[in-house]
Structure formats: structure tokens, C-alpha cells
Write a protein that holds these residues in place. Structure first.
Motif, mmCIF file in Angstrom:
data_model
loop_
_atom_site.group_PDB
_atom_site.id
_atom_site.type_symbol
_atom_site.label_atom_id
_atom_site.label_comp_id
_atom_site.label_asym_id
_atom_site.label_seq_id
_atom_site.Cartn_x
_atom_site.Cartn_y
_atom_site.Cartn_z
ATOM 1 N N LYS A 112 0.797 -1.223 0.000
ATOM 2 C CA LYS A 112 0.000 0.000 0.000
ATOM 3 C C LYS A 112 0.835 1.281 0.000
ATOM 4 C CE LYS A 112 -1.009 -0.435 5.004
ATOM 5 N NZ LYS A 112 -0.756 -1.865 5.188
ATOM 6 N N SER A 113 2.092 1.207 0.411
ATOM 7 C CA SER A 113 2.910 2.417 0.469
ATOM 8 C C SER A 113 3.439 2.872 -0.885
ATOM 9 C CB SER A 113 4.089 2.212 1.421
ATOM 10 O OG SER A 113 4.928 1.177 0.947
ATOM 11 N N ASN A 114 3.543 1.938 -1.853
ATOM 12 C CA ASN A 114 4.182 2.330 -3.119
ATOM 13 C C ASN A 114 3.701 1.509 -4.317
ATOM 14 O OD1 ASN A 114 5.356 -0.140 -2.679
ATOM 15 N ND2 ASN A 114 7.474 0.573 -2.782
ATOM 16 N N PHE A 115 2.435 1.088 -4.307
ATOM 17 C CA PHE A 115 2.015 0.132 -5.337
ATOM 18 C C PHE A 115 1.895 0.730 -6.736
ATOM 19 C CE2 PHE A 115 -1.936 1.602 -3.344
ATOM 20 C CZ PHE A 115 -2.719 1.961 -4.440
ATOM 21 N N VAL A 116 1.725 2.050 -6.840
ATOM 22 C CA VAL A 116 1.656 2.635 -8.185
ATOM 23 C C VAL A 116 3.039 2.565 -8.840
ATOM 24 C CG1 VAL A 116 1.063 4.645 -9.577
ATOM 25 C CG2 VAL A 116 -0.243 4.148 -7.497
ATOM 26 N N TYR A 117 4.043 3.016 -8.118
ATOM 27 C CA TYR A 117 5.417 2.892 -8.601
ATOM 28 C C TYR A 117 5.770 1.425 -8.808
ATOM 29 C CZ TYR A 117 10.560 2.844 -8.338
ATOM 30 O OH TYR A 117 11.887 2.625 -8.577
ATOM 31 N N GLY A 118 5.418 0.597 -7.830
ATOM 32 C CA GLY A 118 5.728 -0.825 -7.913
ATOM 33 C C GLY A 118 5.118 -1.497 -9.126
ATOM 34 N N SER A 119 3.934 -1.042 -9.517
ATOM 35 C CA SER A 119 3.279 -1.646 -10.679
ATOM 36 C C SER A 119 4.062 -1.386 -11.956
ATOM 37 C CB SER A 119 1.845 -1.123 -10.819
ATOM 38 O OG SER A 119 1.825 0.248 -11.198
ATOM 39 N N THR A 120 4.712 -0.219 -12.048
ATOM 40 C CA THR A 120 5.509 0.075 -13.247
ATOM 41 C C THR A 120 6.755 -0.802 -13.291
ATOM 42 O OG1 THR A 120 6.850 1.868 -12.234
ATOM 43 C CG2 THR A 120 4.708 2.470 -13.176
ATOM 44 N N LYS A 121 7.327 -1.072 -12.128
ATOM 45 C CA LYS A 121 8.516 -1.918 -12.070
ATOM 46 C C LYS A 121 8.165 -3.389 -12.286
ATOM 47 C CE LYS A 121 11.809 1.059 -11.442
ATOM 48 N NZ LYS A 121 12.907 1.202 -12.437
ATOM 49 N N ALA A 122 7.006 -3.803 -11.784
ATOM 50 C CA ALA A 122 6.555 -5.182 -12.011
ATOM 51 C C ALA A 122 6.352 -5.426 -13.509
ATOM 52 C CB ALA A 122 5.259 -5.447 -11.251
ATOM 53 N N ALA A 123 5.724 -4.463 -14.163
ATOM 54 C CA ALA A 123 5.488 -4.580 -15.605
ATOM 55 C C ALA A 123 6.805 -4.630 -16.367
ATOM 56 C CB ALA A 123 4.633 -3.414 -16.090
ATOM 57 N N PHE A 124 7.764 -3.802 -15.957
ATOM 58 C CA PHE A 124 9.050 -3.765 -16.643
ATOM 59 C C PHE A 124 9.791 -5.085 -16.469
ATOM 60 C CE2 PHE A 124 13.559 -1.975 -16.869
ATOM 61 C CZ PHE A 124 13.565 -1.957 -18.257
ATOM 62 N N THR A 125 9.742 -5.646 -15.264
ATOM 63 C CA THR A 125 10.386 -6.936 -15.023
ATOM 64 C C THR A 125 9.796 -8.023 -15.911
ATOM 65 O OG1 THR A 125 10.880 -6.352 -12.712
ATOM 66 C CG2 THR A 125 10.921 -8.697 -13.287
ATOM 67 N N GLN A 126 8.469 -8.030 -16.050
ATOM 68 C CA GLN A 126 7.818 -9.043 -16.883
ATOM 69 C C GLN A 126 8.171 -8.853 -18.357
ATOM 70 O OE1 GLN A 126 6.231 -11.770 -15.692
ATOM 71 N NE2 GLN A 126 6.993 -10.923 -13.772
ATOM 72 N N PHE A 127 8.292 -7.602 -18.779
ATOM 73 C CA PHE A 127 8.730 -7.342 -20.154
ATOM 74 C C PHE A 127 10.130 -7.895 -20.381
ATOM 75 C CE2 PHE A 127 11.311 -4.550 -22.877
ATOM 76 C CZ PHE A 127 10.702 -4.802 -24.102
ATOM 77 N N LEU A 128 11.027 -7.638 -19.438
ATOM 78 C CA LEU A 128 12.398 -8.128 -19.576
ATOM 79 C C LEU A 128 12.447 -9.649 -19.595
ATOM 80 C CD1 LEU A 128 14.197 -5.683 -17.100
ATOM 81 C CD2 LEU A 128 14.385 -5.668 -19.600
ATOM 82 N N ALA A 129 11.575 -10.296 -18.793
ATOM 83 C CA ALA A 129 11.538 -11.761 -18.761
ATOM 84 C C ALA A 129 11.143 -12.322 -20.124
ATOM 85 C CB ALA A 129 10.557 -12.232 -17.685
ATOM 86 N N GLY A 130 10.145 -11.715 -20.735
ATOM 87 C CA GLY A 130 9.725 -12.166 -22.064
ATOM 88 C C GLY A 130 10.754 -11.843 -23.128
ATOM 89 N N LEU A 131 11.390 -10.670 -22.998
ATOM 90 C CA LEU A 131 12.427 -10.278 -23.956
ATOM 91 C C LEU A 131 13.600 -11.256 -23.898
ATOM 92 C CD1 LEU A 131 13.170 -8.042 -26.038
ATOM 93 C CD2 LEU A 131 14.363 -6.867 -24.173
ATOM 94 N N ARG A 132 13.910 -11.724 -22.712
ATOM 95 C CA ARG A 132 14.983 -12.720 -22.552
ATOM 96 C C ARG A 132 14.670 -13.966 -23.362
ATOM 97 N NH1 ARG A 132 19.025 -14.141 -18.636
ATOM 98 N NH2 ARG A 132 19.131 -16.361 -18.147
ATOM 99 N N GLN A 133 13.422 -14.418 -23.308
ATOM 100 C CA GLN A 133 13.020 -15.597 -24.073
ATOM 101 C C GLN A 133 13.057 -15.311 -25.579
ATOM 102 O OE1 GLN A 133 9.192 -16.808 -22.509
ATOM 103 N NE2 GLN A 133 9.890 -16.519 -20.411
ATOM 104 N N GLU A 134 12.615 -14.118 -25.947
ATOM 105 C CA GLU A 134 12.599 -13.723 -27.358
ATOM 106 C C GLU A 134 14.007 -13.728 -27.961
ATOM 107 O OE1 GLU A 134 11.373 -12.291 -31.084
ATOM 108 O OE2 GLU A 134 10.082 -12.962 -29.431
ATOM 109 N N LEU A 135 14.989 -13.316 -27.166
ATOM 110 C CA LEU A 135 16.342 -13.135 -27.696
ATOM 111 C C LEU A 135 17.269 -14.325 -27.441
ATOM 112 C CD1 LEU A 135 16.955 -9.382 -26.725
ATOM 113 C CD2 LEU A 135 16.187 -10.317 -28.914
#
Length: 244
Positions: A147-170
Motif C-alpha cells: 500500500k505504500s508504493n504500489f503505483v510505482y511498484g506496478s511500473t517496475k513489475a510490468a518492466f520486469t515481466q517485459f524483460l523476462a519475455g524479452l529474454r526468451q525472445e532473444l
């Protein structure tokens, strides 16, 4: 002759405290560094004040949130990079983000959307046979919504998931993708926040994990933060709700 003499690192969001330390360490290891940021004046001052070899460092203007400029920025590079570090970041207080969408939107644009935009352009350029690694700076804040930082945290969670998929792509092109899952750092972005001093890491310490990144996808600097990372991942929602 240093084996990295002919290799180039592109640092996006190079004006962050961690990114600046990466500049120093990459240059020390023989890399040529392209440092890209909106604040090129600050980067110029940093290069001069740290006596970095100007023949090994070039400074370019880059705006993570100006998505329309990313294609031209990348294809205008005089040398295509071997390593790319996405270090751009923006933070506003959670309550501010909830009551004023402007701040929330800027966090989304800088922390996530800008990374997706420029890293996709770079990754899909198959003519760049130099490319061997992409490193994205993410955060422990993205592991579980708190609850203290979930808006910021949501952007970082999304970025981590993008990087995870990009790793598989490459993977088939043998390009490594790493996600730095970072805790508290003594940086500009955290000034004024009440943080546990025993957990704060110095920028140069974190930079060592970036410059020395290996094959693992997730890299969590510092043993204490590794423990916190694994605990957070396993905590049930009922206990996460009790966290600040």
C-alpha cells in the motif's frame, strides 16, 4: 590489450547516480560508453569532474518518455552497442500518484513504457550483430503490491515481466537479458524518504552488479535484499497487507 576495448555500452537514463557509477566502471574495464539522458549538462560535468577519458565517453540527449524520438535516436548512433543498460527512472509519492494522475503517468512512461519502446527497437535490430546483453534496472517494489508504493511498484513489475519475455525472445540469438531487482540506494530519487539505513546500498556497489552481470535473469544485489526478495515472493496476501 583490454578485451573490451572495441566494445560499446549504451546507458539510457545515464544521469542516475547508479548509471554514473556504471560509466566509471565500464570505462575502467575498457569499454566505450554512450551516456544518454535529458540532462546532458550534468553528464558533461560528471565526466569532467571524474577525469573520464573523453575518447571513451560520448554524451547524447535521450528522453525516455518521448517515444516518437526513439527510433531516430537509435538509428543515428554512430556505433551500435554490445551492451544496453536501461537505467531511466521516475518516482512520486504513492498518495500523490493516486490523487494526481500526471505523476502516475510519468512513472509509467519513464519506468515502463520508455523501456519497452527503446529496448524493443534495439532488440529487433537483427543487423546489429554486436548486441550481446540488455540490462534493465527494476525494483523490489515490483515484487508484491504494497500500500505504500504500489503505483510505482506496478511500473517496475510490468518492466520486469517485459524483460523476462524479452529474454526468451532473444535467447535464440544468444543475447542475454538481465533484470536488476534493486532495494534502497543512496540516490537522488530516494532523498527525503524515511528508509532503514542498514539496508541502504551505495550507487557504486550496485553498479558492480550491473557491470559484472552474468547469465542469471534476476540479479539482486546484497545478501539482505536477496533474503527480502525471496520472502516477499512467498508471502501470502494477508501478510503483505500488514506491511507498510
Amino acid at each position: 590489450m583490454n578485451q573490451n576495448t572495441n566494445k560499446t555500452v549504451l546507458i539510457l537514463g545515464a544521469n542516475s547516480d547508479v548509471a554514473k557509477q556504471c560509466m566509471i566502471q565500464y570505462v575502467e574495464k575498457g569499454f566505450t560508453v554512450i551516456a544518454a539522458s535529458r540532462n546532458t549538462t550534468s553528464l558533461d560535468h560528471f565526466v569532467d569532474s571524474n577525469n573520464l577519458d573523453r575518447s571513451k565517453v560520448s554524451i547524447l540527449y535521450f528522453d525516455a518518455a518521448d517515444f516518437g524520438s526513439h527510433h531516430q535516436f537509435y538509428y543515428n548512433l554512430s556505433v551500435k552497442p554490445h551492451i544496453v543498460v536501461y537505467a531511466a527512472g521516475f518516482l512520486v509519492d504513492n498518495q500523490q500518484a493516486l490523487t494526481d494522475f500526471k505523476g502516475a503517468k510519468q512513472m509509467m512512461e519513464v519506468n515502463y513504457m520508455g523501456g519497452v519502446s527503446i529496448l524493443s527497437i534495439i532488440a529487433m535490430d537483427k543487423s546489429n550483430t554486436n548486441l550481446e546483453r540488455i540490462i534493465g534496472l527494476s525494483s523490489l517494489s515490483g515484487v508484491k503490491g504494497r500500500k505504500s508504493n504500489f503505483v510505482y511498484g506496478s511500473t517496475k513489475a510490468a518492466f520486469t515481466q517485459f524483460l523476462a519475455g524479452l529474454r526468451q525472445e532473444l535467447a535464440s540469438r544468444k543475447i542475454i537479458v538481465n533484470a536488476l531487482i534493486i532495494g534502497y540506494i543512496r540516490t537522488k530519487i530516494n532523498e527525503g524518504l524515511e528508509l532503514n539505513q542498514s539496508l541502504i546500498m551505495e550507487p557504486d556497489y550496485v553498479a558492480k552488479f550491473i557491470v559484472g552481470a552474468g547469465n542469471s535473469f534476476t540479479i539482486v544485489p546484497n545478501f539482505k535484499w536477496k533474503m527480502i526478495y525471496h520472502i516477499l515472493r512467498l508471502l501470502p496476501e494477508s501478510l503483505v497487507a500488514k506491511l507498510p
